[in-house]
Design an enzyme around this catalytic site. Structure first.
Site, PDB file in Angstrom:
ATOM      1  N   ASP A   6     -44.176  43.843  -3.597  1.00  0.00           N
ATOM      2  CA  ASP A   6     -45.475  42.978  -3.666  1.00  0.00           C
ATOM      3  C   ASP A   6     -45.710  42.373  -2.358  1.00  0.00           C
ATOM      4  OD1 ASP A   6     -47.193  41.738  -5.734  1.00  0.00           O
ATOM      5  OD2 ASP A   6     -46.451  39.994  -4.609  1.00  0.00           O
ATOM      6  N   ASN A  22     -56.804  37.719   1.224  1.00  0.00           N
ATOM      7  CA  ASN A  22     -58.198  38.276   1.362  1.00  0.00           C
ATOM      8  C   ASN A  22     -58.974  37.099   1.260  1.00  0.00           C
ATOM      9  OD1 ASN A  22     -58.096  40.942   0.659  1.00  0.00           O
ATOM     10  ND2 ASN A  22     -57.562  40.561  -1.152  1.00  0.00           N
ATOM     11  N   ASP A  25     -58.271  45.588   2.399  1.00  0.00           N
ATOM     12  CA  ASP A  25     -58.072  46.942   2.158  1.00  0.00           C
ATOM     13  C   ASP A  25     -57.610  47.555   3.267  1.00  0.00           C
ATOM     14  OD1 ASP A  25     -59.590  46.549  -0.340  1.00  0.00           O
ATOM     15  OD2 ASP A  25     -61.465  47.252   0.571  1.00  0.00           O
ATOM     16  N   GLU A  44     -51.916  44.532  -5.235  1.00  0.00           N
ATOM     17  CA  GLU A  44     -50.883  44.490  -4.137  1.00  0.00           C
ATOM     18  C   GLU A  44     -49.534  44.774  -4.107  1.00  0.00           C
ATOM     19  OE1 GLU A  44     -51.047  40.193  -5.488  1.00  0.00           O
ATOM     20  OE2 GLU A  44     -52.306  41.836  -5.556  1.00  0.00           O
TER      21      GLU A  44
END
Length: 419
Positions: A271, A279, A288, A315
């Protein structure tokens, strides 16, 4: 450099990779390079032959019964045109050569041994059978009956009915033609008859070889394209690694295989730490690109045939390792963390180090009958939760905890060990 290399490959010898296909896939690379000599690179060649044998098995089974009917039919016809003494000799050849070979073939296509031994057995026994047919044709020719058609039929069988690949079929068919030439020469068949018959056999071989070559080339191209379509459907659109659906399907299969082979399995859930904050700070396009770079780094750590790297969700990533012990999992987890660190991705919103980091939860189990892979995944999930509880950017591996795990009952406070 890559484009320069590809530009040297003649366009006629390679096929265009379908749009959207994973370009780094072995199937895509093979399709782009082409396959001179009707042969793939070693791993793909083994894969293709296994699939080809499996798909050909039902047809081969039917065709061998057809061969038996043809043998019986020609035996009956020769009894109508040749005297009893000649037929007695021909029947002896049929019993000694044809019956055992057909028996072996019919038995082999019904056994598990088919996948391992059929190709070799066919390459050895088909020319022997064909040589017997050639001898019968020579015997008939010495008594005024032309049975070169039986050798032609045998040639057709070799090219199209026995599930042989091009090279093996070509060699076997040429050996049959050579057997006829040798037998006819030794027996003293008139030269004119031999020449005419050889022209007929040569024509049959040219036509058979051309059609067999075209069919196999088409089969190989279709195989690569079909595998690419399967790979494309099983790939995550953003990261180009395997998606969750593929992961689920793979877990169903690999769990059962591990039980059969009594092999341990390991699952790592990775993770990205504080990805939402990443983000929010850098934007979704940067997020991305971050996912793509992390995915590419992970694919370099699990390269064995049965190891799978997949995007598990958001993620989170998953790596499934077959026949792997705990010490290897711990070493791999450290390599994964080092690989992510080496990317040098800035993460100013992370309270760790100002760089992108990952938390890893790993489960190592010995699959057993009566237990499902859902508990295996749950154990890795609990390990990942434990890694996050410890402040993230760390690894937790669980194995002994599996004995006390109740599938479906997630334990936030499960016992844990840290790397």
């Amino acid at each position: 450099m890559r484009d320069h290399t590809r530009s040297k490959i003649p366009q006629s010898s390679r096929t265009r990779v379908p749009a959207g296909a994973p370009v780094e896939s072995p199937h895509a690379l093979q399709l782009e390079r082409g396959f001179k000599g009707l042969r793939f690179d070693a791993p793909l060649e083994h894969e293709f032959r296994s699939v080809f044998r499996a798909e050909s098995q039902p047809q081969i089974r039917r065709n061998l019964w057809i061969a038996l009917v043809i043998v019986v039919g020609f035996s009956w016809m020769t009894h109508l045109v040749l005297d009893a003494e000649v037929n007695r000799l021909m029947n002896q050849i049929r019993i000694i050569m044809f019956a055992p070979i057909l028996g072996i073939g019919l038995l082999l296509v019904r056994l598990e041994l088919y996948h391992r031994y059929y190709a070799l057995a066919c390459q050895v026994l088909a020319p022997i059978f064909g040589g017997g047919v050639a001898v019968l044709a020579v015997i008939a020719a010495l008594h005024g009956v032309n049975l070169i058609s039986t050798v032609v039929i045998m040639t057709i069988f070799i090219y199209f009915m026995l599930g042989m690949l091009f090279t093996a079929a070509l060699v076997s068919a040429l050996l049959v033609a050579a057997s006829y030439l040798l037998a006819a020469t030794i027996a003293g068949v008139p030269a004119a008859t031999i020449i005419v018959d050889l022209v007929v056999l040569a024509s049959a071989n040219v036509i058979g070889a051309m059609v067999r070559y075209t069919m196999e080339r088409t089969n190989r191209t279709n195989y690569l394209e079909e595998q690419l379509l399967i790979e494309t459907a099983s790939r995550d659109g953003l990261t180009a690694i395997h998606n969750r659906r593929y992961f689920d399907d793979h877990m169903d299969c690999i769990w059962l295989q591990a039980i059969r082979e009594q092999a341990p399995l390991a699952l790592l859930l990775i993770d990205i730490d504080h990805f939402k904050a990443y983000n929010d700070r850098y934007g979704h396009q940067a997020g991305d690109e971050c996912l793509r770079r992390v995915a590419h780094s992970l694919t370099r750590t699990a390269r064995r045939p049965l190891d799978v790297t997949a995007r598990y969700g958001g993620e989170e990533f998953a790596i499934v390792l077959f026949d792997t012990r705990r010490d290897h999992v711990e070493e791999l987890a450290r390599r994964i963390q080092a690989g992510i660190e080496s990317l040098g991705i800035e993460h100013a919103a992370s309270p760790q180090s100002g760089r992108l980091t990952v938390s890893i939860g790993a489960a190592c189990v010995q699959p057993q009958n009566g237990r499902s892979h859902f508990g295996f995944i749950q154990l890795a999930d609990e390990a990942l939760y434990a890694a996050k509880e410890r402040g993230r950017n760390c690894v937790v591996v669980m194995d002994r905890e599996y004995a006390d795990l109740s599938t479906g009952s997630f334990r936030k406070s499960a016992g844990r060990s840290r790397v």
